[in-house]
Enzyme design. Structure first.
Site, PDB file in Angstrom:
ATOM      1  N   ASN A 181      -8.024 -41.482  27.882  1.00 10.80           N
ATOM      2  CA  ASN A 181      -8.438 -41.483  26.480  1.00 10.80           C
ATOM      3  C   ASN A 181      -7.268 -41.371  25.505  1.00 10.80           C
ATOM      4  O   ASN A 181      -7.470 -41.315  24.296  1.00 10.80           O
ATOM      5  CB  ASN A 181      -9.457 -40.362  26.209  1.00 10.80           C
ATOM      6  N   LYS A 182      -6.029 -41.364  26.027  1.00 16.48           N
ATOM      7  CA  LYS A 182      -4.865 -41.234  25.148  1.00 16.48           C
ATOM      8  C   LYS A 182      -4.440 -42.604  24.602  1.00 16.48           C
ATOM      9  O   LYS A 182      -5.032 -43.632  24.914  1.00 16.48           O
ATOM     10  CB  LYS A 182      -3.711 -40.568  25.910  1.00 16.48           C
ATOM     11  N   ASN A 183      -3.366 -42.599  23.795  1.00 21.56           N
ATOM     12  CA  ASN A 183      -2.977 -43.830  23.093  1.00 21.56           C
ATOM     13  C   ASN A 183      -2.459 -44.917  24.020  1.00 21.56           C
ATOM     14  O   ASN A 183      -2.520 -46.105  23.687  1.00 21.56           O
ATOM     15  CB  ASN A 183      -1.960 -43.520  22.005  1.00 21.56           C
TER      16      ASN A 183
END
Length: 383
Positions: A181-183
């Site tokens: 779910n990170k960039n």
């Protein structure tokens, strides 16, 4: 049925090609692709050295190990964060000292940190919450004054910058996460970078059993290499398989951040037209500050049951949401240990924050749908 997910990874043919090349190479563990990923990451951040590991939590664990914490030592950390930092501090025998946050930025700052420093304080862990950079100048001045180590938690902040300088570029140590779910993602993964080469060199040994050996070189040159254990260590080394995904993802980082910023601006415009019961929690258009837009946090009016009713309503419409975060000091384990901790801003945020769907490929229509259903949910709650 999920119509609009909270988060969604963006994977293209590029990552697939990198993965296939890795699989066909015959080498999946830490090797040339991990090294290439580390080099490219350092180039993007503007540091000379990065150490790739298995998660952001692993990165933070290794950074904390370089402090050689002793029982009774203290590390200042926000409670308004994921549980990794407090858990790791506690597992290492030290005490997490919980700091409140600023209500406008959701970040800790030097003024909030200063009263918490004692003769037992060894380090400060500022969290660049949701991707908004902490005002680090005063924090480092405070740390220098008291001889403290600063470990920046940049797990939300890949792509953030201040005055054109990336978060991590001027850090003692800064950790990043590549959770899905990170960039960007590597499946699971993390990095430690910064300017403290001595600690980074130690971390490089710590991440692989404390052993000094390059297994890939031995494999490539068909040699049996002797090895030595130089210190105690762990098994936190990133694999080439994970790094292959990361290499492809890093090439898209600029586009991802641009897309996230556009999505946030659309949210801000739409949410400004809603009722006063909900508002965006942070400022995104701040002079000389590039927000990484990892999370879009809103604050719901502090009325009993309102946020929970909104979450349930949005879920019934197929819209996923998140809670970033519930205060760590109010979790059962920590509440029992530290019953007298009172953090009014953090506690209010814990009752009112609501994270909305945000990812690079979220469409204008999806954002409009989220905001429309939020409005409908608020109207229903008022009936």
């Amino acid at each position: 049925m999920v119509r609009i997910p909270f988060s969604k990874i963006t994977i293209s043919d590029e990552e697939e090609r990198e993965l296939i090349e890795c699989l066909r190479s015959g080498w999946l563990a830490t090797g040339p692709r991990t090294e290439a990923f580390e080099r490219e990451f350092s180039k993007i951040i503007g540091t000379e050295m990065s150490v790739a590991v298995t998660s952001g939590t692993a990165a933070l664990h290794l950074a904390l190990l370089t402090l050689d914490l002793q029982p009774g030592d203290e590390v200042i950390t926000p409670s308004f964060t994921w549980v990794s930092a407090p858990n790791l501090i506690s597992l290492l025998g030290a005490k997490p000292v919980f700091c409140d946050v600023d209500e406008e930025t959701l970040n800790i700052n030097a003024e909030l940190i200063a009263p918490l420093i004692t003769r037992r304080t060894k380090a400060i862990i500022p969290v660049h919450f949701a991707g908004l950079p902490v005002n680090m100048g005063p924090v480092y001045s405070l740390a220098d004054k008291h001889g403290l180590v600063v470990i920046e938690d940049g797990c939300h902040a890949l792509g953030a910058s201040v005055n054109g300088k990336a978060i991590g570029s001027e850090s003692n140590l800064c950790v990043f996460s590549f959770h899905p779910n990170k960039n960007i993602t590597t499946g699971e993964g993390g990095v430690i970078t910064g300017m403290d080469k001595k600690r980074l060199m130690r971390i490089r040994k710590l991440r692989h059993h404390g052993v000094e050996r390059n297994s890939y070189d031995a494999y490539k040159n068909n040699k049996i290499s002797k090895y030595d254990v130089l210190s105690l260590g762990l098994k936190y080394n990133m694999t080439d398989l994970a790094a292959s995904i990361g290499i492809g993802q890093l090439k898209k980082l600029s586009r991802f951040i641009g897309s996230r910023n556009l999505a946030v601006q659309r949210y801000v415009d739409d949410l400004n037209e809603l009722q006063t019961e909900i508002k965006v929690a942070q400022k995104f258009a701040v002079h000389e500050i590039q927000h990484a837009c990892h999370l879009l946090i809103t604050k719901v009016q502090d009325k009993p049951g309102l946020r929970d009713s909104l979450i349930a309503y949005l879920s019934s419409k197929g819209i996923q949401t998140g809670l970033h975060y519930l205060p760590v000091h109010l979790m059962t384990y920590y509440r029992d240990l530290y019953p007298n901790v009172k953090l009014p801003v953090t506690e209010k945020l814990g009752r009112t924050v609501l994270s909305l769907p945000l990812f690079p490929d979220i469409s204008t229509q999806e954002i409009s749908t989220v905001c429309h259903e939020l409005d409908a949910g608020l109207r229903l709650a008022r009936e």
